[in-house]
Design a protein around this motif. Structure first.
Motif, mmCIF file in Angstrom:
data_model
loop_
_atom_site.group_PDB
_atom_site.id
_atom_site.type_symbol
_atom_site.label_atom_id
_atom_site.label_comp_id
_atom_site.label_asym_id
_atom_site.label_seq_id
_atom_site.Cartn_x
_atom_site.Cartn_y
_atom_site.Cartn_z
ATOM 1 N N ALA A 177 0.826 -1.213 0.000
ATOM 2 C CA ALA A 177 0.000 0.000 0.000
ATOM 3 C C ALA A 177 0.857 1.259 0.000
ATOM 4 N N LEU A 178 0.331 2.307 -0.638
ATOM 5 C CA LEU A 178 1.045 3.572 -0.790
ATOM 6 C C LEU A 178 0.773 4.470 0.406
ATOM 7 N N GLN A 179 1.824 4.901 1.092
ATOM 8 C CA GLN A 179 1.632 5.754 2.259
ATOM 9 C C GLN A 179 1.323 7.183 1.826
ATOM 10 N N MET A 180 0.348 7.795 2.509
ATOM 11 C CA MET A 180 -0.038 9.169 2.238
ATOM 12 C C MET A 180 0.784 10.121 3.099
ATOM 13 N N LYS A 181 0.877 11.357 2.658
ATOM 14 C CA LYS A 181 1.654 12.377 3.361
ATOM 15 C C LYS A 181 0.746 13.121 4.338
ATOM 16 N N MET A 182 1.190 13.257 5.599
ATOM 17 C CA MET A 182 0.435 14.057 6.554
ATOM 18 C C MET A 182 0.748 15.533 6.310
ATOM 19 N N ILE A 183 -0.290 16.314 5.994
ATOM 20 C CA ILE A 183 -0.124 17.742 5.720
ATOM 21 C C ILE A 183 -0.229 18.541 7.012
ATOM 22 N N THR A 184 -1.268 18.300 7.775
ATOM 23 C CA THR A 184 -1.430 18.829 9.126
ATOM 24 C C THR A 184 -2.071 17.715 9.946
ATOM 25 N N ALA A 185 -2.271 17.953 11.236
ATOM 26 C CA ALA A 185 -2.855 16.918 12.092
ATOM 27 C C ALA A 185 -4.207 16.468 11.545
ATOM 28 N N GLY A 186 -4.315 15.187 11.230
ATOM 29 C CA GLY A 186 -5.570 14.617 10.757
ATOM 30 C C GLY A 186 -5.829 14.780 9.275
ATOM 31 N N VAL A 187 -4.927 15.439 8.543
ATOM 32 C CA VAL A 187 -5.116 15.672 7.104
ATOM 33 C C VAL A 187 -3.989 14.987 6.331
ATOM 34 N N PHE A 188 -4.369 14.135 5.375
ATOM 35 C CA PHE A 188 -3.408 13.359 4.594
ATOM 36 C C PHE A 188 -3.692 13.546 3.105
ATOM 37 N N GLU A 189 -2.631 13.499 2.285
ATOM 38 C CA GLU A 189 -2.846 13.587 0.845
ATOM 39 C C GLU A 189 -1.821 12.743 0.099
ATOM 40 N N ILE A 190 -2.154 12.455 -1.158
ATOM 41 C CA ILE A 190 -1.255 11.711 -2.023
ATOM 42 C C ILE A 190 -1.499 12.142 -3.462
ATOM 43 N N TYR A 191 -0.409 12.282 -4.223
ATOM 44 C CA TYR A 191 -0.473 12.497 -5.668
ATOM 45 C C TYR A 191 -0.212 11.136 -6.302
ATOM 46 N N THR A 192 -1.165 10.662 -7.074
ATOM 47 C CA THR A 192 -1.074 9.311 -7.608
ATOM 48 C C THR A 192 -2.010 9.183 -8.798
ATOM 49 N N SER A 193 -2.140 7.976 -9.311
ATOM 50 C CA SER A 193 -3.124 7.726 -10.368
ATOM 51 C C SER A 193 -4.023 6.576 -9.955
ATOM 52 N N LEU A 194 -5.232 6.572 -10.507
ATOM 53 C CA LEU A 194 -6.185 5.483 -10.297
ATOM 54 C C LEU A 194 -6.624 4.956 -11.653
ATOM 55 N N LYS A 195 -6.774 3.644 -11.716
ATOM 56 C CA LYS A 195 -7.371 3.014 -12.893
ATOM 57 C C LYS A 195 -8.671 2.372 -12.456
ATOM 58 N N ASP A 196 -9.399 1.789 -13.385
ATOM 59 C CA ASP A 196 -10.677 1.174 -13.038
ATOM 60 C C ASP A 196 -10.466 0.047 -12.027
ATOM 61 N N GLY A 197 -11.256 0.055 -10.973
ATOM 62 C CA GLY A 197 -11.139 -0.959 -9.934
ATOM 63 C C GLY A 197 -11.606 -0.424 -8.598
ATOM 64 N N LYS A 198 -11.203 -1.100 -7.534
ATOM 65 C CA LYS A 198 -11.591 -0.737 -6.166
ATOM 66 C C LYS A 198 -10.400 -0.142 -5.433
ATOM 67 N N PHE A 199 -10.696 0.754 -4.481
ATOM 68 C CA PHE A 199 -9.630 1.284 -3.633
ATOM 69 C C PHE A 199 -10.196 1.651 -2.269
ATOM 70 N N GLN A 200 -9.314 1.698 -1.289
ATOM 71 C CA GLN A 200 -9.674 2.047 0.082
ATOM 72 C C GLN A 200 -8.442 2.585 0.789
ATOM 73 N N PHE A 201 -8.645 3.048 2.016
ATOM 74 C CA PHE A 201 -7.560 3.581 2.824
ATOM 75 C C PHE A 201 -7.471 2.767 4.110
ATOM 76 N N ILE A 202 -6.248 2.469 4.545
ATOM 77 C CA ILE A 202 -6.030 1.674 5.754
ATOM 78 C C ILE A 202 -5.032 2.392 6.654
ATOM 79 N N ASP A 203 -5.058 2.048 7.948
ATOM 80 C CA ASP A 203 -4.169 2.738 8.892
ATOM 81 C C ASP A 203 -2.917 1.945 9.220
ATOM 82 N N ARG A 204 -2.766 0.751 8.667
ATOM 83 C CA ARG A 204 -1.521 -0.003 8.786
ATOM 84 C C ARG A 204 -1.525 -1.113 7.754
ATOM 85 N N LYS A 205 -0.328 -1.628 7.456
ATOM 86 C CA LYS A 205 -0.183 -2.621 6.394
ATOM 87 C C LYS A 205 -0.272 -4.059 6.900
#
Length: 377
Positions: A177-205
């Protein structure tokens, strides 16, 4: 020579030892807390965990038979609970000594979440007070409830957030899984690409992580999102403080050359948060005072409603000198710029760039400040 002591000496010693032993016997007898004082039963509180707001819990003192110290814990459970498996036990103020507990709205929000009260929902928590002396622990004779309204957002904000799923660049294996960048407390972002399919976010691998998903512009728990728009580059931003999520499509990133008042070229998404333009000629503009080399970048974006707009990124300085081999790496860091002024907050190319073909790379990486590089061919 033998010495003889009167028998009364030994009797006195025995009596003294017995008295001394009794002095150190632990008396754990006490009367438990009889009455809770505050808050009033069924008090309603609108939680504001982002502030310093708190709620005070108070009760009458328990009474130890020997007049010594009694310790207190406030015990919380869901409304239907019986305190056999409480949501939490929290020592009173003063390390458990005072007959009062000052509890922040943030902690109450966490307890409400454990009780199953959803964000923006209303529900009740039950509480009483346990008094203890040694191994003697007794609950208060009275139990009360409080009614709380939870705000938007999550009671427990993750430390790390990762993007995973078949729609992502790393695939559906959580270990990748691709780790997101913490911008401020509680706010995360990532620059990436998505293709057709499913995705979700998790708090550990590893193990059994908590998972989150986007539902429009809302961030929710326990689910996954579907991407069905073909392969596109995005900036995905999650705000756990107010449970919102945005996926902004990155249409292009162009290099703006201020002297000519135009874009010299566009960069293309190269994967893993990197945009590149290869083998591009860069020639400074001749002015009466010398050669002008100022530049910055424009990001063309599209929001979820399909509306396109521009975002500008450039230097942290309004004006700069030409960089050299000793210029610090921070010179090339990418900073958001308000407005589209032609000249301010521009970078300058190195002198050696003039008339050369170059590779231009922009890096939106998690593990360092966003930056760029100019490579002379």
């Amino acid at each position: 020579m033998k010495r003889y002591f009167p028998i009364t000496f030994f009797l006195l010693a025995i009596l003294f030892s017995a008295c001394k032993k009794n002095d150190y016997e632990l008396n754990t007898n006490m009367k438990p807390v009889e009455k809770l004082s505050a808050p009033v039963n069924n008090k309603f509180t609108k939680l504001q965990p982002a502030t310093s707001a708190s709620l005070s819990f108070e009760w009458e003192q328990a009474r130890a038979e020997d007049g010594s110290l009694v310790l207190y814990e406030v015990v919380f459970d869901k409304e239907s609970g019986d305190f056999s498996a409480p949501l939490g036990r929290i020592a009173s103020d003063g390390g458990g000594i005072q007959n009062k507990l000052t509890l922040s709205h943030k902690d109450l929000n966490a307890l409400a979440a454990k009780a199953g009260i959803p964000a923006l929902g209303t529900g009740k928590l039950k509480w009483n007070v346990s008094a203890s002396k040694g191994f003697n622990i007794q609950p208060s004779a009275e139990t009360r409830t409080i009614e709380v309204e939870r705000p938007a957002g999550f009671a427990e904000i993750p430390v790390d957030v990762f993007l995973t799923g078949t729609a992502t660049e790393a695939g559906g294996d959580a270990a990748n899984a691709l780790q997101m960048k913490m911008i401020t407390a509680g706010v995360f972002e990532i620059y990436t690409s998505l293709k057709d399919g499913k995705f979700q976010f998790i708090d550990r691998k590893t193990g059994t992580p908590n998972n989150f998903y986007m539902d429009g512009d809302l961030l929710k728990e326990k689910g996954e999102s579907t991407h069905a728009a073909g392969t596109k580059a995005y900036r995905i931003r999650l705000d756990f403080n107010n449970a919102t999520a945005t996926a902004t499509e990155i249409l292009s990133i162009g290099l703006w050359f201020a002297p000519d008042d135009k874009f010299l070229f566009e960069t293309a998404y190269a994967g893993n948060g990197k945009w590149s333009a290869a083998d591009k000629n860069i020639t400074f503009r001749q002015e009466s005072w010398g050669r002008d080399e100022r530049y910055k970048f424009r990001i063309r974006v599209k929001n979820a409603a399909g509306v396109e707009s521009d975002e500008w990124i450039g230097s942290s300085n309004a004006d700069n000198s030409r960089p050299t081999s000793t210029t610090p790496a921070s010179f090339w860091e990418l900073r958001p710029i308000t407005g589209n002024d032609r000249w301010n907050y521009c970078y300058k190319f190195k002198t050696e760039v003039d008339t050369k073909n170059c590779d231009v790379n922009l890096f939106f990486y998690r593990d360092k400040n966003y930056t760029h590089e100019i490579i002379i061919k």
